[in-house]
Design an enzyme around this catalytic site. Structure first.
Site, PDB file in Angstrom:
ATOM      1  CG  MET A   1      -2.034  -1.048   1.141  1.00 33.53           C
ATOM      2  SD  MET A   1      -3.126  -1.059   2.585  1.00 33.53           S
ATOM      3  CE  MET A   1      -2.089  -1.924   3.781  1.00 33.53           C
ATOM      4  CB  ALA A   2       1.049   4.090  -2.370  1.00 33.59           C
TER       5      ALA A   2
ATOM      6  CB  CYS B   1      -2.793   0.903  -9.561  1.00 32.53           C
ATOM      7  SG  CYS B   1      -3.013   2.618  -9.051  1.00 32.53           S
TER       8      CYS B   1
ATOM      9  CG  ASN C   1      -6.630  -7.856  -1.842  1.00 25.37           C
ATOM     10  OD1 ASN C   1      -6.402  -6.956  -2.641  1.00 25.37           O
ATOM     11  ND2 ASN C   1      -6.715  -7.623  -0.551  1.00 25.37           N
TER      12      ASN C   1
ATOM     13  N   GLY D   1      -5.153  -5.875   2.905  1.00 24.09           N
ATOM     14  CA  GLY D   1      -4.877  -4.477   2.607  1.00 24.09           C
ATOM     15  C   GLY D   1      -5.438  -3.564   3.680  1.00 24.09           C
ATOM     16  NE  ARG D   2     -10.168  -1.094   1.328  1.00 22.40           N
ATOM     17  CZ  ARG D   2     -11.500  -1.056   1.296  1.00 22.40           C
ATOM     18  NH1 ARG D   2     -12.139   0.041   1.649  1.00 22.40           N
ATOM     19  NH2 ARG D   2     -12.189  -2.118   0.907  1.00 22.40           N
TER      20      ARG D   2
END
Length: 377
Positions: A17-18, A108, A212, A236-237
């Site tokens: 994650m950027a 992305c 995911n 991820g989040r």
């Protein structure tokens, strides 16, 4: 589950994650897993870097590839649109010993990326996609560095690409594939379609398939794997403001008791440690600016008060952070309302694409300028 030569006791991967999964955050996740369940069992992936910027040895990009001394395997994700640059970047990773695992980002959904044919737009060009994966695999020849590929369901509901992408990646030598079960048009909104993970698992026969999307609790991961048959999960989040989630996942996958969720005092200590790690990586000024976004995620659902939250959102030094965190009620229990998504969600929208992008799926033309805008990571 194995990713190439690397066995994972817990089939869990931290999603790149950027601006989040730098060495500080990864170290914190690993420390908490070690402290709470006595082991580090998953795979923690560095935030995405751009192949072109890596080849150019851009200073910002090179700093983004920092790994902790005890971090193993070292996992690096590349954003790329050009087979030639991909080969150079992966060969450089192999020759310079920069990482032990390379993941490729084709998921992305950001408009400035898809508008130039990068990210989630690129798998639509199946021959170009295959050439890029093949170039990455070729760059690892003579090593045991595995290449994995992450992508989305497709551009939108009319243009699904995940089944082709999975088969192509498999045939070109990828060690595993991961599917974010949303289209680019969904971005991070709505509900992930786990049935698409199941379809990909049925379609890809010889390498692991990871799922995911919408994993916010350890029980979600178990449910996804049971429903879809996937081999592992990508988080991820769900770990934003909850870096201890990996300890809970590790316990769930090894049939051990789940660690007790931290109270507010323990969360404050975790924030302090995160701030220390960010300061060591970036210096105090940038480290404190970076911790600000994390604080909102950490305190989600906890009683903190608007005045203290505002002060923490403007924190400038480690001493100030320590002082402000000392004003929190350390006995406040972990709130039931602290679950669910954090971070960006956005809303569904039409995907920005280059003119004529959808006219020829077999066009191998490299998108013009799609990597220039990402130079530096």
């Amino acid at each position: 589950m194995r990713i190439g030569p690397f066995p994972l006791a817990s089939p869990v991967v931290l999603a790149p994650m950027a601006g989040v999964t730098n060495v500080a955050f990864r170290t914190l996740c690993r420390e908490l897993e070690q402290a709470r369940v006595g082991t580090v069992s998953g795979l923690y992936v560095c935030e995405m870097v751009t192949a072109r910027a890596l080849v150019e040895r851009h200073p910002v990009t090179m700093h983004m590839t920092t790994f902790a001394a005890d971090e193993s395997p070292r996992s690096l994700q590349l954003y790329t649109v050009d087979p030639a640059t991909t080969y150079k970047a992966v060969k450089m990773i192999a020759d310079d010993g920069l990482a032990d695992h390379v993941d490729m980002n084709f998921g992305c959904p950001v408009p400035k990326v898809t508008r130039r044919g990068g990210g989630a737009a690129l798998p639509f060009k199946r021959q170009l996609f295959g050439q890029i994966v093949a170039a990455a695999v070729r760059g690892t020849e003579g090593t045991d560095i595995p290449v994995t590929v992450k992508f989305r369901v497709g551009i939108d509901d009319e243009h699904h690409t995940h089944l082709d992408a999975g088969k192509i990646a498999e045939s070109e030598g990828a060690a595993a594939v991961a599917l974010h079960a949303r289209t680019a048009a969904q971005r991070y909104s709505g509900t992930a379609d786990w049935e698409q993970i199941a379809a990909l698992k049925r379609h890809v026969q010889t390498i692991p398939v990871l799922g995911n999307g919408d994993i916010f609790e350890a029980s979600d991961a178990l449910t996804m794997m049971a429903m879809t048959g996937c081999d592992g999960v990508v988080i991820g989040r769900g770990c934003l403001g909850r870096p201890w989630l990996f300890a809970e996942l590790s316990a769930a996958f090894t049939d051990n008791p789940s660690p007790t969720p931290p109270n507010l005092g323990e969360v404050a200590d975790i924030i302090r440690r995160h701030g220390e790690l960010l300061t060591a990586h970036f210096g105090e000024d940038k480290g404190m600016r970076d911790i600000r976004k994390h604080i909102g995620w950490y305190l989600h659902g906890f009683p903190a008060g608007s005045e203290l939250r505002r002060a923490l959102a403007l924190v400038k030094t480690c001493d100030e952070l320590d002082s402000l965190l000392g004003r929190l009620d350390p006995t406040a229990p972990f709130p039931a309302a602290a679950g669910g998504p954090r971070g960006r969600q956005g809303s569904p929208s039409r995907v920005a694409l280059p003119d004529g992008w959808l006219t020829d799926r077999d066009d191998c033309t490299v998108p013009v300028g799609a990597d220039v805008m990402h130079s530096g990571g």
